[in-house]
Design a protein around this motif. Sequence first.
Motif, PDB file in Angstrom:
ATOM      1  N   ASN A   1      27.671  57.630  15.331  1.00 29.95           N
ATOM      2  CA  ASN A   1      28.707  57.704  14.618  1.00 29.95           C
ATOM      3  C   ASN A   1      29.276  56.446  13.766  1.00 29.95           C
ATOM      4  O   ASN A   1      30.236  56.032  13.599  1.00 29.95           O
ATOM      5  N   ASP A   2      28.293  55.701  13.237  1.00 33.99           N
ATOM      6  CA  ASP A   2      28.334  54.435  12.615  1.00 33.99           C
ATOM      7  C   ASP A   2      28.238  54.646  11.067  1.00 33.99           C
ATOM      8  O   ASP A   2      27.252  54.110  10.415  1.00 33.99           O
ATOM      9  N   LYS A   3      29.169  55.214  10.438  1.00 36.08           N
ATOM     10  CA  LYS A   3      28.855  55.805   9.192  1.00 36.08           C
ATOM     11  C   LYS A   3      28.966  54.602   8.255  1.00 36.08           C
ATOM     12  O   LYS A   3      28.166  54.765   7.161  1.00 36.08           O
ATOM     13  N   GLY A   4      29.690  53.299   8.408  1.00 37.53           N
ATOM     14  CA  GLY A   4      29.595  52.316   7.270  1.00 37.53           C
ATOM     15  C   GLY A   4      28.436  51.903   7.495  1.00 37.53           C
ATOM     16  O   GLY A   4      27.714  51.371   6.280  1.00 37.53           O
ATOM     17  N   TYR A   5      27.435  51.587   8.763  1.00 34.33           N
ATOM     18  CA  TYR A   5      26.236  50.994   8.577  1.00 34.33           C
ATOM     19  C   TYR A   5      25.295  51.935   8.040  1.00 34.33           C
ATOM     20  O   TYR A   5      24.223  51.562   7.462  1.00 34.33           O
ATOM     21  N   ALA A   6      25.525  53.075   8.263  1.00 36.49           N
ATOM     22  CA  ALA A   6      24.625  54.247   7.684  1.00 36.49           C
ATOM     23  C   ALA A   6      24.615  54.322   6.137  1.00 36.49           C
ATOM     24  O   ALA A   6      23.541  54.448   5.388  1.00 36.49           O
ATOM     25  N   SER A   7      25.787  54.072   5.715  1.00 39.36           N
ATOM     26  CA  SER A   7      25.972  54.098   4.122  1.00 39.36           C
ATOM     27  C   SER A   7      25.187  52.810   3.760  1.00 39.36           C
ATOM     28  O   SER A   7      24.668  52.765   2.598  1.00 39.36           O
ATOM     29  N   ALA A   8      25.195  51.822   4.324  1.00 33.85           N
ATOM     30  CA  ALA A   8      24.761  50.484   3.894  1.00 33.85           C
ATOM     31  C   ALA A   8      23.005  50.799   3.728  1.00 33.85           C
ATOM     32  O   ALA A   8      22.377  50.275   2.867  1.00 33.85           O
ATOM     33  N   ILE A   9      22.518  51.396   4.685  1.00 32.59           N
ATOM     34  CA  ILE A   9      21.085  51.822   4.984  1.00 32.59           C
ATOM     35  C   ILE A   9      20.737  52.621   3.590  1.00 32.59           C
ATOM     36  O   ILE A   9      19.715  52.603   3.008  1.00 32.59           O
ATOM     37  N   ALA A  10      21.897  53.822   3.238  1.00 35.12           N
ATOM     38  CA  ALA A  10      21.282  54.801   2.294  1.00 35.12           C
ATOM     39  C   ALA A  10      21.378  53.873   0.792  1.00 35.12           C
ATOM     40  O   ALA A  10      20.571  54.068   0.205  1.00 35.12           O
ATOM     41  N   MET A  11      22.266  52.842   0.610  1.00 28.63           N
ATOM     42  CA  MET A  11      22.265  52.042  -0.662  1.00 28.63           C
ATOM     43  C   MET A  11      20.767  51.415  -0.582  1.00 28.63           C
ATOM     44  O   MET A  11      20.494  51.006  -1.749  1.00 28.63           O
ATOM     45  N   PHE A  12      20.600  50.708   0.683  1.00 23.93           N
ATOM     46  CA  PHE A  12      19.521  50.060   0.564  1.00 23.93           C
ATOM     47  C   PHE A  12      18.189  50.689   0.144  1.00 23.93           C
ATOM     48  O   PHE A  12      17.410  50.451  -0.505  1.00 23.93           O
ATOM     49  N   VAL A  13      17.909  51.761   0.824  1.00 21.32           N
ATOM     50  CA  VAL A  13      16.729  52.854   0.168  1.00 21.32           C
ATOM     51  C   VAL A  13      17.078  53.274  -1.242  1.00 21.32           C
ATOM     52  O   VAL A  13      15.969  53.069  -1.841  1.00 21.32           O
ATOM     53  N   LEU A  14      18.265  53.395  -1.455  1.00 24.67           N
ATOM     54  CA  LEU A  14      18.471  53.729  -3.082  1.00 24.67           C
ATOM     55  C   LEU A  14      17.763  52.563  -3.973  1.00 24.67           C
ATOM     56  O   LEU A  14      17.362  52.669  -4.846  1.00 24.67           O
ATOM     57  N   VAL A  15      18.091  51.384  -3.546  1.00 26.81           N
ATOM     58  CA  VAL A  15      17.788  50.022  -4.536  1.00 26.81           C
ATOM     59  C   VAL A  15      16.370  49.915  -4.359  1.00 26.81           C
ATOM     60  O   VAL A  15      15.692  49.653  -5.316  1.00 26.81           O
ATOM     61  N   ILE A  16      15.490  50.284  -3.124  1.00 26.21           N
ATOM     62  CA  ILE A  16      14.290  50.103  -2.891  1.00 26.21           C
ATOM     63  C   ILE A  16      13.745  51.087  -3.927  1.00 26.21           C
ATOM     64  O   ILE A  16      12.674  50.878  -4.831  1.00 26.21           O
ATOM     65  N   ILE A  17      14.169  52.432  -4.018  1.00 23.46           N
ATOM     66  CA  ILE A  17      13.552  53.460  -4.856  1.00 23.46           C
ATOM     67  C   ILE A  17      13.789  53.193  -6.192  1.00 23.46           C
ATOM     68  O   ILE A  17      12.918  53.223  -7.042  1.00 23.46           O
ATOM     69  N   ALA A  18      14.856  52.740  -6.557  1.00 25.55           N
ATOM     70  CA  ALA A  18      15.405  52.184  -7.955  1.00 25.55           C
ATOM     71  C   ALA A  18      14.136  51.113  -8.574  1.00 25.55           C
ATOM     72  O   ALA A  18      13.819  51.108  -9.667  1.00 25.55           O
ATOM     73  N   VAL A  19      14.010  49.856  -7.651  1.00 27.21           N
ATOM     74  CA  VAL A  19      13.282  49.052  -7.876  1.00 27.21           C
ATOM     75  C   VAL A  19      11.655  49.455  -8.260  1.00 27.21           C
ATOM     76  O   VAL A  19      10.841  49.308  -9.252  1.00 27.21           O
ATOM     77  N   CYS A  20      11.219  50.239  -7.168  1.00 23.75           N
ATOM     78  CA  CYS A  20       9.952  50.789  -7.319  1.00 23.75           C
ATOM     79  C   CYS A  20       9.539  51.459  -8.567  1.00 23.75           C
ATOM     80  O   CYS A  20       8.738  51.452  -9.337  1.00 23.75           O
ATOM     81  N   THR A  21      10.609  52.394  -8.703  1.00 20.66           N
ATOM     82  CA  THR A  21      10.208  53.181  -9.973  1.00 20.66           C
ATOM     83  C   THR A  21      10.625  52.544 -11.192  1.00 20.66           C
ATOM     84  O   THR A  21       9.761  52.741 -12.150  1.00 20.66           O
TER      85      THR A  21
END
Length: 321
Positions: free
Chosen positions: A286-306
């Motif tokens: 139930n650490d949704k703030g940290y989970a949101s940071a992980i989600a944004m990190f994944v988004l940035v990785i996918i965007a940079v690689c694409t």
Amino acid sequence: MTLSREGAGVATAPAPVAQAGPSVRPRRRSPSADGYWPVLFILPLFAGVALFYLWPLAQSAYYSFTQWGAFGGTTWIGLDNYIRLFSDPGVLRSILNTVIYTAILLLGIPLAVIFAALLNRPGLKFAMVYRTCFFLPYVAMPTAISMVWRIIYNQDYGVLNSALRVVGIEGPAWVSTEWFALIAVSIMGLWMSIGFNMIILSAGLKAIPTELYEATSLDGAGRWRQFVSITTPLLTPSIFFLSVMTLISGFQLFDLIYALLGPTNPVIPKTQSLVFMFYNAAFLTNDKGYASAIAMFVLVIIAVCTFLQFRLQRRWVHYVD
């Protein structure tokens, strides 16, 4: 008889006679002449994108800078979640696992090129049946497929270990050993993706002009030379599309780990992906703030690689004129 202007004796020219049928230039249609109808037609699409994509994205970006309480409510904590993310040793292992899985998944593209070329040979019988058999794993439910692969990977009576015992090799516990568990998930994902890759590549093969094969055959080129010099270069647009889609799906790895290994598997901390790490933070601790940071990190990785893929595709992708 001439008429003078104010008695000055200045002759006035007779009025021009209007000719019949004057040519009238058609007016250009103003972009706003259609009114609001175009906006009304595309409004449902934009509303769906804004509601189900842009708004959750904005919420996740905001929540990544907050901390959630045990009973709800958020507290602004700035960059603490991101500092914690980059100092967490489990994140580096999750990135490594995700990259390994994605790299193995990308190996399915050259395999699919070979299979698609073989299935598109003229005169091949039952080609549609073969394509259907390859495509079925892609449309099947991951949970059902994982149950089958659990039997294959079983240490005691699994098909894989039984085959290894025939040649004198004692197979490992595939789904409960650290690195073997990741390889097991990757092989299953590779097997599921080949069918989709073959369908896309088969469509690309049909777009290649047959005149090129006829011209090279007259010059004495064999099938292998035609495959290397014509088929593969002209399939690069389809290969590029598959590489982008494969990379995106590889970094979203979650369901195969959850279905094949299970959330209580002791090997999960060493085998989890970034998205599985997000799942643990968001729904188990139930650490949704940290989970949101992980989600944004994944988004940035996918965007940079694409972005890098689109930049580099100019050097190796060849389009048919």
